[in-house]
Design a protein around this motif. Structure first.
Motif, PDB file in Angstrom:
ATOM      1  N   ALA A 345     -21.180  -5.441  14.668  1.00  0.00           N
ATOM      2  CA  ALA A 345     -21.789  -5.573  13.733  1.00  0.00           C
ATOM      3  C   ALA A 345     -22.594  -6.979  13.809  1.00  0.00           C
ATOM      4  O   ALA A 345     -23.941  -7.059  13.129  1.00  0.00           O
ATOM      5  CB  ALA A 345     -20.656  -6.173  12.388  1.00  0.00           C
ATOM      6  N   ARG A 346     -21.954  -7.647  14.759  1.00  0.00           N
ATOM      7  CA  ARG A 346     -22.942  -8.924  15.158  1.00  0.00           C
ATOM      8  C   ARG A 346     -24.390  -8.450  15.794  1.00  0.00           C
ATOM      9  O   ARG A 346     -25.472  -8.953  15.620  1.00  0.00           O
ATOM     10  CB  ARG A 346     -22.231  -9.883  16.014  1.00  0.00           C
ATOM     11  N   ILE A 347     -24.006  -7.693  16.980  1.00  0.00           N
ATOM     12  CA  ILE A 347     -25.173  -7.175  17.657  1.00  0.00           C
ATOM     13  C   ILE A 347     -26.155  -6.455  16.930  1.00  0.00           C
ATOM     14  O   ILE A 347     -27.241  -6.572  16.909  1.00  0.00           O
ATOM     15  CB  ILE A 347     -24.493  -6.483  18.912  1.00  0.00           C
ATOM     16  N   ILE A 348     -25.744  -5.275  16.504  1.00  0.00           N
ATOM     17  CA  ILE A 348     -26.728  -4.298  15.548  1.00  0.00           C
ATOM     18  C   ILE A 348     -27.030  -5.061  14.430  1.00  0.00           C
ATOM     19  O   ILE A 348     -28.354  -4.773  13.867  1.00  0.00           O
ATOM     20  CB  ILE A 348     -25.842  -2.796  15.089  1.00  0.00           C
ATOM     21  N   GLY A 349     -26.385  -5.861  13.731  1.00  0.00           N
ATOM     22  CA  GLY A 349     -26.796  -6.579  12.629  1.00  0.00           C
ATOM     23  C   GLY A 349     -28.266  -7.533  12.929  1.00  0.00           C
ATOM     24  O   GLY A 349     -29.050  -7.475  12.473  1.00  0.00           O
ATOM     25  N   ASP A 350     -28.084  -8.343  14.252  1.00  0.00           N
ATOM     26  CA  ASP A 350     -29.072  -8.827  14.664  1.00  0.00           C
ATOM     27  C   ASP A 350     -30.515  -7.914  14.690  1.00  0.00           C
ATOM     28  O   ASP A 350     -31.586  -8.283  14.646  1.00  0.00           O
ATOM     29  CB  ASP A 350     -28.772  -9.641  16.002  1.00  0.00           C
ATOM     30  N   TYR A 351     -29.914  -6.924  15.530  1.00  0.00           N
ATOM     31  CA  TYR A 351     -31.256  -5.753  15.888  1.00  0.00           C
ATOM     32  C   TYR A 351     -31.777  -5.270  14.434  1.00  0.00           C
ATOM     33  O   TYR A 351     -33.150  -5.047  14.425  1.00  0.00           O
ATOM     34  CB  TYR A 351     -30.602  -4.542  16.575  1.00  0.00           C
ATOM     35  N   LEU A 352     -31.006  -4.750  13.212  1.00  0.00           N
ATOM     36  CA  LEU A 352     -31.413  -4.722  12.061  1.00  0.00           C
ATOM     37  C   LEU A 352     -32.172  -5.744  11.525  1.00  0.00           C
ATOM     38  O   LEU A 352     -33.543  -5.346  10.856  1.00  0.00           O
ATOM     39  CB  LEU A 352     -30.277  -4.125  11.068  1.00  0.00           C
ATOM     40  N   LYS A 353     -31.780  -6.950  11.463  1.00  0.00           N
ATOM     41  CA  LYS A 353     -32.485  -7.797  11.107  1.00  0.00           C
ATOM     42  C   LYS A 353     -33.969  -8.032  11.548  1.00  0.00           C
ATOM     43  O   LYS A 353     -34.995  -8.455  10.972  1.00  0.00           O
ATOM     44  CB  LYS A 353     -31.768  -9.199  10.895  1.00  0.00           C
ATOM     45  N   VAL A 416     -33.396  -6.934  -5.063  1.00  0.00           N
ATOM     46  CA  VAL A 416     -32.972  -7.043  -3.693  1.00  0.00           C
ATOM     47  C   VAL A 416     -32.639  -5.701  -3.354  1.00  0.00           C
ATOM     48  O   VAL A 416     -31.961  -4.906  -4.149  1.00  0.00           O
ATOM     49  CB  VAL A 416     -31.788  -8.029  -3.476  1.00  0.00           C
ATOM     50  N   ILE A 417     -32.870  -5.119  -1.990  1.00  0.00           N
ATOM     51  CA  ILE A 417     -32.389  -4.084  -1.525  1.00  0.00           C
ATOM     52  C   ILE A 417     -31.212  -4.522  -0.506  1.00  0.00           C
ATOM     53  O   ILE A 417     -31.430  -5.502   0.375  1.00  0.00           O
ATOM     54  CB  ILE A 417     -33.286  -3.274  -0.714  1.00  0.00           C
ATOM     55  N   ARG A 418     -30.115  -4.132  -0.543  1.00  0.00           N
ATOM     56  CA  ARG A 418     -28.981  -4.711   0.477  1.00  0.00           C
ATOM     57  C   ARG A 418     -28.719  -3.537   1.306  1.00  0.00           C
ATOM     58  O   ARG A 418     -28.607  -2.289   1.234  1.00  0.00           O
ATOM     59  CB  ARG A 418     -27.571  -4.762  -0.378  1.00  0.00           C
ATOM     60  N   TRP A 419     -28.514  -3.940   2.674  1.00  0.00           N
ATOM     61  CA  TRP A 419     -28.047  -3.215   3.910  1.00  0.00           C
ATOM     62  C   TRP A 419     -26.695  -3.507   4.175  1.00  0.00           C
ATOM     63  O   TRP A 419     -26.290  -4.516   4.585  1.00  0.00           O
ATOM     64  CB  TRP A 419     -29.101  -3.377   5.197  1.00  0.00           C
ATOM     65  N   ALA A 420     -25.817  -2.504   4.166  1.00  0.00           N
ATOM     66  CA  ALA A 420     -24.443  -2.919   4.524  1.00  0.00           C
ATOM     67  C   ALA A 420     -23.896  -1.361   5.046  1.00  0.00           C
ATOM     68  O   ALA A 420     -22.972  -0.755   4.375  1.00  0.00           O
ATOM     69  CB  ALA A 420     -23.613  -3.188   3.382  1.00  0.00           C
ATOM     70  N   PRO A 421     -24.396  -1.143   6.399  1.00  0.00           N
ATOM     71  CA  PRO A 421     -23.813   0.170   6.934  1.00  0.00           C
ATOM     72  C   PRO A 421     -22.602   0.086   7.495  1.00  0.00           C
ATOM     73  O   PRO A 421     -22.087  -1.045   7.726  1.00  0.00           O
ATOM     74  CB  PRO A 421     -24.884   0.208   7.924  1.00  0.00           C
ATOM     75  N   PRO A 422     -22.009   1.192   7.798  1.00  0.00           N
ATOM     76  CA  PRO A 422     -20.729   1.308   8.626  1.00  0.00           C
ATOM     77  C   PRO A 422     -20.701   0.506   9.721  1.00  0.00           C
ATOM     78  O   PRO A 422     -21.863   0.506  10.550  1.00  0.00           O
ATOM     79  CB  PRO A 422     -20.339   2.628   8.701  1.00  0.00           C
ATOM     80  N   GLN A 427     -28.038   1.301  17.806  1.00  0.00           N
ATOM     81  CA  GLN A 427     -29.494   1.068  17.528  1.00  0.00           C
ATOM     82  C   GLN A 427     -30.295   2.300  17.178  1.00  0.00           C
ATOM     83  O   GLN A 427     -31.236   2.005  16.336  1.00  0.00           O
ATOM     84  CB  GLN A 427     -29.762   0.566  18.896  1.00  0.00           C
ATOM     85  N   GLU A 428     -29.765   3.453  17.551  1.00  0.00           N
ATOM     86  CA  GLU A 428     -30.623   4.673  17.194  1.00  0.00           C
ATOM     87  C   GLU A 428     -30.344   4.986  15.795  1.00  0.00           C
ATOM     88  O   GLU A 428     -31.580   5.399  15.209  1.00  0.00           O
ATOM     89  CB  GLU A 428     -29.750   5.809  18.134  1.00  0.00           C
ATOM     90  N   ASN A 429     -29.388   4.838  15.195  1.00  0.00           N
ATOM     91  CA  ASN A 429     -29.117   5.134  13.651  1.00  0.00           C
ATOM     92  C   ASN A 429     -30.240   3.965  13.061  1.00  0.00           C
ATOM     93  O   ASN A 429     -30.955   4.277  12.149  1.00  0.00           O
ATOM     94  CB  ASN A 429     -27.748   4.758  13.452  1.00  0.00           C
ATOM     95  N   VAL A 430     -30.187   2.781  13.448  1.00  0.00           N
ATOM     96  CA  VAL A 430     -31.141   1.814  12.879  1.00  0.00           C
ATOM     97  C   VAL A 430     -32.531   2.104  13.334  1.00  0.00           C
ATOM     98  O   VAL A 430     -33.394   1.798  12.163  1.00  0.00           O
ATOM     99  CB  VAL A 430     -30.777   0.399  13.314  1.00  0.00           C
ATOM    100  N   ASP A 431     -32.868   2.585  14.168  1.00  0.00           N
ATOM    101  CA  ASP A 431     -34.318   2.993  14.311  1.00  0.00           C
ATOM    102  C   ASP A 431     -34.602   4.065  13.220  1.00  0.00           C
ATOM    103  O   ASP A 431     -35.826   3.970  12.881  1.00  0.00           O
ATOM    104  CB  ASP A 431     -34.433   3.404  15.629  1.00  0.00           C
ATOM    105  N   VAL A 432     -33.913   5.073  13.318  1.00  0.00           N
ATOM    106  CA  VAL A 432     -34.110   5.992  12.078  1.00  0.00           C
ATOM    107  C   VAL A 432     -34.343   5.528  10.994  1.00  0.00           C
ATOM    108  O   VAL A 432     -35.091   5.592   9.859  1.00  0.00           O
ATOM    109  CB  VAL A 432     -33.060   7.286  12.196  1.00  0.00           C
ATOM    110  N   ALA A 433     -33.524   4.576  10.489  1.00  0.00           N
ATOM    111  CA  ALA A 433     -33.280   3.946   9.026  1.00  0.00           C
ATOM    112  C   ALA A 433     -34.732   3.090   9.086  1.00  0.00           C
ATOM    113  O   ALA A 433     -35.201   3.264   7.858  1.00  0.00           O
ATOM    114  CB  ALA A 433     -32.157   3.038   8.961  1.00  0.00           C
ATOM    115  N   LEU A 434     -34.828   2.305   9.804  1.00  0.00           N
ATOM    116  CA  LEU A 434     -36.143   1.609   9.662  1.00  0.00           C
ATOM    117  C   LEU A 434     -37.348   2.425   9.631  1.00  0.00           C
ATOM    118  O   LEU A 434     -38.328   2.003   8.647  1.00  0.00           O
ATOM    119  CB  LEU A 434     -36.305   0.685  10.864  1.00  0.00           C
ATOM    120  N   GLU A 435     -37.508   3.413  10.106  1.00  0.00           N
ATOM    121  CA  GLU A 435     -38.733   4.280   9.981  1.00  0.00           C
ATOM    122  C   GLU A 435     -38.770   4.966   8.876  1.00  0.00           C
ATOM    123  O   GLU A 435     -39.900   4.891   8.169  1.00  0.00           O
ATOM    124  CB  GLU A 435     -38.547   5.373  11.224  1.00  0.00           C
TER     125      GLU A 435
END
Length: 445
Positions: A345-353, A416-422, A427-435
């Motif tokens: 959550a810490r690592i991918i959270g930083d990546y998402l942000k 506000v749009i909230r992001w609270a994924p599992p 990172q691959e999932n996040v890349d798809v989501a951000l796209e």
């Protein structure tokens, strides 16, 4: 190959429409359904399938509940194993092993140095209700302080603490509890003059409590507890400023007030630590948790210093408190959180942000990106120049994401749009989501 959402029909599809019509006819209209209409058939990991065979990438995890992802195989195995031996036996009357096991584990996990005891509930609201009653019983006081933007539940007691949306309050007349609400410290749209950053907002709120509230309507010696979220959930995913919780701790210590952390939304690994308050180095007297603690099963806990949870036998209980199947799911959930998901959550959270901040640079309608770990809020505004909220645009973006197979959720403040994924997200999932998010914004503005 990167997995992506698969949308086969116009949304909602024909089978979904039938279920929605039946739901409209027979289910209470009070449920807060989203702007988009999703009928879930099955879910696994970070993916959700609707009744028409469409597949969505889930970035809200059942409203921040399915912390280990949907139907995590180890959690499912724990549920099956427990349900084969004991489903329910009312822990308020009888004893069983897993109840004390979870209470002991929580004693190890919560950021409270003193020995603790745990009250088991079936929801976040029930856990907070227990904290309300416990604070009143222990202090022999009846007043409380809560914050504008807070959400602590919809039961009549917790509703007195809640101050996020008008709709929660309309029609229920006066508050059950004696609660004063003060502004949560944040730079964005602060009601205080001369606020230039979150820290000055924090000082203004602390000053308001000590030099206005305590000296007028709410004497400190009558206050049982201060309820606060380390990261406001429904309020818009606002993390507390660095020194704010320390100042609340000081106020409580000086006045015999209990500091009560509502970690229903922010707890259980979501922010990259087991509890969000750990980011601030503050020790609460009582801490409430739910949502992510059971990977989707209904369980909540109110954990307090043992010397605070000193109420007598029969003073508070519930038939379904500490259901053994829910506890089995919780024990396995905590094991998974400790074995990597909190750190993920810490690592991918930083990546998402970081990805969302890049989109903020690209789009004038993204006024703010904030949060900790996998609890990130994106403020949708008319423009960065005026920072006026744009709730209609927020809804358009949310629906555009849905139509492309991405599930995010609005609310949480005005726009506000909230992001609270599992917490299993990659990172691959996040890349798809951000796209998809990028595409949705482009299509909506």
């Amino acid at each position: 190959m990167m997995q992506r959402p698969i949308i086969k029909t116009v949304l909602p599809g024909p089978k979904s429409k039938e279920i929605i019509e039946e739901d409209t006819a027979y289910v209470t209209p009070s449920f807060s359904r989203y702007p988009y209409k999703l009928v879930v058939e099955r879910a696994y990991g970070v993916w959700i399938e609707d009744t028409d065979g469409n597949t969505f990438l889930d970035c809200n995890s059942g409203f921040a509940v399915c912390s280990t992802g949907h139907c995590h195989p180890e959690v499912v195995e724990a549920i099956i194993k427990q349900s084969q031996t004991l489903i329910h036996m009312c822990s308020t009357t009888y004893y069983y092993r897993v109840l004390s096991q979870l209470a002991k584990k929580l004693d190890e996990l919560v950021p409270i140095k003193a020995p603790t005891k745990t009250y088991f509930a079936t929801s976040g609201a029930e856990a907070v209700e227990a904290a309300i009653k416990l604070a009143m019983y222990h202090t022999k006081r009846q007043k409380f302080i809560s914050f504008i933007g807070s959400f602590h539940g919809r039961s009549m007691g917790t509703l007195s603490l809640t101050a996020s949306k008008k709709i929660h309050q309309v029609g229920y007349m006066r508050q059950v509890l004696d609660v004063v609400h003060v502004p949560y410290p944040k730079k964005l749209r602060s009601p205080f003059a001369n606020v230039i950053d979150d820290e000055s907002a924090s000082k203004a709120t602390i000053n308001w409590i000590e030099n206005i509230i305590f000296k007028t309507t709410t004497p400190a010696e009558d206050v049982a507890g201060i309820f606060v979220e380390a990261v406001q959930g429904e309020g818009g995913y606002f993390p507390a400023p660095p020194n704010f919780l320390k100042e609340l701790r000081r106020i409580c210590d000086e006045n015999g007030i209990l500091l009560i952390l509502d970690e229903v939304h922010s707890g259980m690994g979501r922010t990259g630590k087991m509890f969000a308050v750990e980011h601030y180095g503050v020790e609460p007297d009582i801490i409430c948790s739910s949502k992510g603690i059971g990977s989707g099963l209904p369980i909540g806990v109110c954990v307090a210093r043992a010397d605070v949870m000193n109420w007598p036998r029969g003073s508070h209980a519930s038939t379904f408190s500490g259901n053994p199947v829910c506890i089995a799911a919780s024990l396995k959930t905590i094991e998974l959180l400790e074995n990597g998901l909190t750190e993920n959550a810490r690592i991918i959270g930083d990546y998402l942000k970081a990805g969302l901040l890049k989109l903020q640079d690209k789009y004038d309608c993204i006024g703010d990106v904030r949060g900790i770990g996998l609890m990130v809020g994106v403020e949708i505004v008319e423009s960065k120049k005026n920072m006026e909220p744009a709730p209609e645009l927020r809804d358009k973006i949310e629906i555009a994401c849905y139509n492309r197979g991405l599930l995010i959720f609005g609310g949480g403040g005005i726009s506000v749009i909230r992001w609270a994924p599992p917490l299993i997200i990659t990172q691959e999932n996040v890349d798809v989501a951000l796209e998809i998010f990028d595409e949705a914004i482009m299509a909506s503005i």
